[in-house]
Design a protein around this motif. Structure first.
Motif, PDB file in Angstrom:
ATOM      1  N   LEU A 167      24.010 -37.406 -63.102  1.00 16.52           N
ATOM      2  CA  LEU A 167      23.400 -37.140 -61.797  1.00 16.52           C
ATOM      3  C   LEU A 167      22.123 -36.320 -61.948  1.00 16.52           C
ATOM      4  CD1 LEU A 167      26.553 -36.352 -59.625  1.00 16.52           C
ATOM      5  CD2 LEU A 167      25.019 -38.311 -59.361  1.00 16.52           C
ATOM      6  N   HIS A 168      22.164 -35.340 -62.828  1.00 12.95           N
ATOM      7  CA  HIS A 168      20.968 -34.519 -63.065  1.00 12.95           C
ATOM      8  C   HIS A 168      19.837 -35.378 -63.636  1.00 12.95           C
ATOM      9  CE1 HIS A 168      18.561 -30.987 -64.030  1.00 12.95           C
ATOM     10  NE2 HIS A 168      18.392 -31.485 -65.251  1.00 12.95           N
ATOM     11  N   ALA A 169      20.173 -36.274 -64.541  1.00  7.92           N
ATOM     12  CA  ALA A 169      19.148 -37.135 -65.137  1.00  7.92           C
ATOM     13  C   ALA A 169      18.526 -38.047 -64.080  1.00  7.92           C
ATOM     14  CB  ALA A 169      19.757 -37.958 -66.268  1.00  7.92           C
ATOM     15  N   PHE A 170      19.353 -38.611 -63.201  1.00 13.00           N
ATOM     16  CA  PHE A 170      18.818 -39.427 -62.113  1.00 13.00           C
ATOM     17  C   PHE A 170      17.903 -38.586 -61.212  1.00 13.00           C
ATOM     18  CE2 PHE A 170      22.239 -42.706 -62.676  1.00 13.00           C
ATOM     19  CZ  PHE A 170      21.411 -43.807 -62.673  1.00 13.00           C
ATOM     20  N   ALA A 171      18.337 -37.360 -60.895  1.00 10.74           N
ATOM     21  CA  ALA A 171      17.548 -36.510 -60.001  1.00 10.74           C
ATOM     22  C   ALA A 171      16.200 -36.153 -60.622  1.00 10.74           C
ATOM     23  CB  ALA A 171      18.330 -35.245 -59.661  1.00 10.74           C
ATOM     24  N   GLU A 172      16.198 -35.829 -61.916  1.00  8.71           N
ATOM     25  CA  GLU A 172      14.946 -35.458 -62.576  1.00  8.71           C
ATOM     26  C   GLU A 172      13.984 -36.641 -62.637  1.00  8.71           C
ATOM     27  OE1 GLU A 172      13.699 -32.395 -64.008  1.00  8.71           O
ATOM     28  OE2 GLU A 172      15.114 -31.910 -62.407  1.00  8.71           O
ATOM     29  N   THR A 173      14.494 -37.809 -63.026  1.00 12.01           N
ATOM     30  CA  THR A 173      13.631 -38.987 -63.072  1.00 12.01           C
ATOM     31  C   THR A 173      13.155 -39.356 -61.672  1.00 12.01           C
ATOM     32  OG1 THR A 173      14.856 -39.800 -64.996  1.00 12.01           O
ATOM     33  CG2 THR A 173      13.468 -41.382 -63.831  1.00 12.01           C
ATOM     34  N   GLY A 174      14.053 -39.279 -60.714  1.00 17.95           N
ATOM     35  CA  GLY A 174      13.691 -39.612 -59.343  1.00 17.95           C
ATOM     36  C   GLY A 174      12.643 -38.686 -58.768  1.00 17.95           C
ATOM     37  N   ARG A 175      12.707 -37.408 -59.159  1.00 18.75           N
ATOM     38  CA  ARG A 175      11.711 -36.453 -58.656  1.00 18.75           C
ATOM     39  C   ARG A 175      10.326 -36.796 -59.196  1.00 18.75           C
ATOM     40  NH1 ARG A 175      10.000 -31.666 -60.728  1.00 18.75           N
ATOM     41  NH2 ARG A 175      11.590 -31.736 -62.359  1.00 18.75           N
ATOM     42  N   HIS A 176      10.255 -37.132 -60.479  1.00 18.56           N
ATOM     43  CA  HIS A 176       8.951 -37.462 -61.080  1.00 18.56           C
ATOM     44  C   HIS A 176       8.428 -38.805 -60.574  1.00 18.56           C
ATOM     45  CE1 HIS A 176       8.814 -34.055 -63.751  1.00 18.56           C
ATOM     46  NE2 HIS A 176      10.018 -34.338 -64.229  1.00 18.56           N
ATOM     47  N   ARG A 177       9.343 -39.764 -60.340  1.00 22.50           N
ATOM     48  CA  ARG A 177       8.915 -41.110 -59.922  1.00 22.50           C
ATOM     49  C   ARG A 177       8.909 -41.273 -58.398  1.00 22.50           C
ATOM     50  NH1 ARG A 177      10.027 -44.481 -64.394  1.00 22.50           N
ATOM     51  NH2 ARG A 177       9.542 -43.266 -66.261  1.00 22.50           N
ATOM     52  N   ARG A 178       9.296 -40.235 -57.679  1.00 22.70           N
ATOM     53  CA  ARG A 178       9.328 -40.255 -56.204  1.00 22.70           C
ATOM     54  C   ARG A 178      10.249 -41.365 -55.692  1.00 22.70           C
ATOM     55  NH1 ARG A 178       3.036 -39.429 -54.589  1.00 22.70           N
ATOM     56  NH2 ARG A 178       3.368 -41.577 -53.998  1.00 22.70           N
ATOM     57  N   TRP A 179      11.450 -41.428 -56.293  1.00 21.88           N
ATOM     58  CA  TRP A 179      12.393 -42.486 -55.983  1.00 21.88           C
ATOM     59  C   TRP A 179      13.035 -42.348 -54.603  1.00 21.88           C
ATOM     60  CZ3 TRP A 179      15.652 -43.255 -61.102  1.00 21.88           C
ATOM     61  CH2 TRP A 179      14.909 -44.077 -61.966  1.00 21.88           C
ATOM     62  N   LEU A 180      13.035 -41.175 -54.015  1.00 21.39           N
ATOM     63  CA  LEU A 180      13.755 -40.987 -52.759  1.00 21.39           C
ATOM     64  C   LEU A 180      12.819 -40.750 -51.578  1.00 21.39           C
ATOM     65  CD1 LEU A 180      16.848 -38.898 -53.921  1.00 21.39           C
ATOM     66  CD2 LEU A 180      16.758 -41.308 -53.282  1.00 21.39           C
ATOM     67  N   GLU A 181      11.592 -41.230 -51.674  1.00 22.12           N
ATOM     68  CA  GLU A 181      10.675 -41.115 -50.544  1.00 22.12           C
ATOM     69  C   GLU A 181      11.099 -42.082 -49.432  1.00 22.12           C
ATOM     70  OE1 GLU A 181       6.566 -41.516 -51.308  1.00 22.12           O
ATOM     71  OE2 GLU A 181       6.400 -39.569 -52.304  1.00 22.12           O
ATOM     72  N   TYR A 182      11.192 -41.546 -48.234  1.00 21.99           N
ATOM     73  CA  TYR A 182      11.603 -42.353 -47.088  1.00 21.99           C
ATOM     74  C   TYR A 182      10.913 -41.812 -45.847  1.00 21.99           C
ATOM     75  CZ  TYR A 182      14.590 -44.029 -43.255  1.00 21.99           C
ATOM     76  OH  TYR A 182      15.045 -44.581 -42.084  1.00 21.99           O
ATOM     77  N   HIS A 183      10.181 -42.674 -45.152  1.00 22.55           N
ATOM     78  CA  HIS A 183       9.496 -42.301 -43.917  1.00 22.55           C
ATOM     79  C   HIS A 183       9.981 -43.245 -42.813  1.00 22.55           C
ATOM     80  CE1 HIS A 183       6.736 -39.707 -46.164  1.00 22.55           C
ATOM     81  NE2 HIS A 183       6.687 -40.679 -47.053  1.00 22.55           N
ATOM     82  N   PRO A 184      10.813 -42.748 -41.899  1.00 19.37           N
ATOM     83  CA  PRO A 184      11.414 -43.630 -40.882  1.00 19.37           C
ATOM     84  C   PRO A 184      10.396 -44.409 -40.069  1.00 19.37           C
ATOM     85  CG  PRO A 184      12.474 -41.477 -40.875  1.00 19.37           C
ATOM     86  CD  PRO A 184      11.292 -41.358 -41.780  1.00 19.37           C
ATOM     87  N   GLU A 185       9.211 -43.857 -39.865  1.00 21.03           N
ATOM     88  CA  GLU A 185       8.204 -44.559 -39.074  1.00 21.03           C
ATOM     89  C   GLU A 185       7.540 -45.693 -39.863  1.00 21.03           C
ATOM     90  OE1 GLU A 185       6.085 -41.440 -41.405  1.00 21.03           O
ATOM     91  OE2 GLU A 185       7.964 -41.552 -40.260  1.00 21.03           O
ATOM     92  N   ARG A 186       7.712 -45.692 -41.166  1.00 15.81           N
ATOM     93  CA  ARG A 186       7.069 -46.693 -42.016  1.00 15.81           C
ATOM     94  C   ARG A 186       8.058 -47.625 -42.698  1.00 15.81           C
ATOM     95  NH1 ARG A 186       4.856 -44.247 -47.420  1.00 15.81           N
ATOM     96  NH2 ARG A 186       7.097 -44.484 -47.880  1.00 15.81           N
ATOM     97  N   ASP A 187       9.261 -47.124 -42.997  1.00 10.97           N
ATOM     98  CA  ASP A 187      10.225 -47.848 -43.815  1.00 10.97           C
ATOM     99  C   ASP A 187      11.436 -48.270 -43.002  1.00 10.97           C
ATOM    100  OD1 ASP A 187       8.569 -47.260 -46.035  1.00 10.97           O
ATOM    101  OD2 ASP A 187       9.559 -45.316 -46.282  1.00 10.97           O
ATOM    102  N   TRP A 188      12.185 -49.252 -43.542  1.00 12.50           N
ATOM    103  CA  TRP A 188      13.442 -49.681 -42.919  1.00 12.50           C
ATOM    104  C   TRP A 188      14.572 -49.615 -43.927  1.00 12.50           C
ATOM    105  CZ3 TRP A 188      16.801 -53.684 -44.202  1.00 12.50           C
ATOM    106  CH2 TRP A 188      17.864 -53.889 -43.296  1.00 12.50           C
ATOM    107  N   LEU A 189      15.683 -49.031 -43.471  1.00 12.82           N
ATOM    108  CA  LEU A 189      16.936 -49.019 -44.211  1.00 12.82           C
ATOM    109  C   LEU A 189      18.055 -49.468 -43.281  1.00 12.82           C
ATOM    110  CD1 LEU A 189      16.848 -45.585 -46.092  1.00 12.82           C
ATOM    111  CD2 LEU A 189      17.114 -47.811 -47.185  1.00 12.82           C
ATOM    112  N   PRO A 190      19.096 -50.130 -43.812  1.00 13.62           N
ATOM    113  CA  PRO A 190      20.277 -50.346 -42.985  1.00 13.62           C
ATOM    114  C   PRO A 190      20.809 -49.010 -42.465  1.00 13.62           C
ATOM    115  CG  PRO A 190      20.395 -51.667 -44.969  1.00 13.62           C
ATOM    116  CD  PRO A 190      19.218 -50.748 -45.138  1.00 13.62           C
ATOM    117  N   GLU A 191      21.493 -49.062 -41.357  1.00  9.95           N
ATOM    118  CA  GLU A 191      21.883 -47.836 -40.668  1.00  9.95           C
ATOM    119  C   GLU A 191      22.711 -46.895 -41.534  1.00  9.95           C
ATOM    120  OE1 GLU A 191      22.299 -44.799 -38.123  1.00  9.95           O
ATOM    121  OE2 GLU A 191      20.906 -46.488 -37.963  1.00  9.95           O
TER     122      GLU A 191
END
Length: 318
Positions: free
Chosen positions: A283-307
């Motif tokens: 989990l830590h490895a995923f979090a570190e890579t995700g932070r550098h690669r901006r894997w969890l960026e989400y903007h509700p006004e721009r993006d769509w995800l299932p509910e």
């Protein structure tokens, strides 16, 4: 009274698949061997555990009472083996969602050599079933709640949100577009590698943006599926933006989707009560890579995800 873990594993496989043939295939044994294990378990306990008919199998009342204890026995067996060995060994990780190439993401995460063993599950239900039987330690793919609530004993964490592109063949009317909105796809058919009910993300997308869909007659792998797409001037499919297209299928066009941009959510799933000791490091490895690669960026006004994913993200930041 001694219970045989192999018989319990066979019983759980049938309760999860509701079918002897599918359960036997999942356990890599013959259907005859599976039936014998169930019969011996029923004889030992003196109770009928499964009701069988021409359409499949469902647990009896006694079988329902056995499901949770059976899962606990298998988890205890795995813990006993690890205790004797003095080490949990490599973390056994199954991936699913193979058309969307999950190993791209796993391969970008830095873990110690030999710390993780990769396997390939058929789909989310089969991976969750293997987790509950203690056959693997974690799963990686797109997680969503199952109708039978079998995932209630599992923990999961979203680790990557990946933009999704439209993919069309060279003769599609939209092939030369530089970007498309989901609404632009309504004149096309959403081509699927399997029945829509088995593809939760695509099902939610089709419902939200009012798309018609068509499944290929048989799933013979990514190259066959994309070749079918390339030959159809009216079909479109969706793939995460970083998925490499096979060189054997020339002419395909990948076109970014905007207003909104769909995001495909990748998650790690593991048993909440008996996590492998390697889970925190992964989990830590995923979090570190995700932070550098901006894997969890989400903007509700721009993006769509299932509910379900959208609600999970809102809860995480609230």
């Amino acid at each position: 009274m001694d219970l045989d873990p192999a018989q319990l594993r066979a019983f759980l496989a049938v309760t999860e698949q509701h079918h002897f043939g599918r359960a036997a295939k999942e356990l890599a044994i013959t259907q005859q061997a599976l039936s014998k294990r169930i019969a011996r378990l029923e004889a030992t306990l003196g109770e009928r555990l499964l009701d069988r008919d021409g359409r499949g199998a469902v647990p009896t009342a006694a079988g329902e009472r056995l499901i949770e204890p059976a899962r606990a026995v298998l988890a205890a067996c795995a813990a006993a083996v690890n205790a004797v060995r003095g080490s949990a060994g490599p973390l056994r990780l199954d991936v699913w969602g193979h058309l969307f190439a999950p190993l791209r993401t796993v391969g970008e995460v830095a873990v110690e050599p030999g710390a993780v063993e990769i396997g390939h599950g058929r789909d989310l239900p089969s991976v969750l079933a293997a987790l509950l039987r203690g056959e693997i330690d974690a799963g990686f793919g797109r997680h969503h709640p199952l109708p039978d609530d079998r995932d209630r004993e599992l923990a999961h964490r979203l680790v990557r949100l990946e933009p999704v592109d439209a993919v069309v063949g060279p003769d599609h009317p939209l092939a030369d577009a530089t970007s498309l909105t989901p609404a632009d796809l309504r004149a096309s058919q959403l081509l699927l590698p399997a029945a829509l009910v088995r593809l939760e993300f695509l099902q939610r997308f089709a419902e939200r943006f009012e798309l018609t869909s068509l499944a290929v007659e048989s799933n013979l792998g990514a190259e066959h599926f994309l070749a079918h797409l390339a030959a159809s001037p009216t079909a479109v499919t969706l793939l995460p933006a970083d998925v490499p297209l096979p060189a054997a299928t020339p002419g395909l066009r990948t076109i970014p989707l905007v207003d909104p941009t769909p995001l495909y959510a990748w998650s790690l799933v593991w048993p909440e009560r008996t996590p492998h000791p390697g889970i925190p490091a992964l989990l830590h490895a995923f979090a570190e890579t995700g932070r550098h690669r901006r894997w969890l960026e989400y903007h509700p006004e721009r993006d769509w995800l299932p509910e379900a994913e959208s609600a999970e993200l809102r809860a995480a930041v609230s």
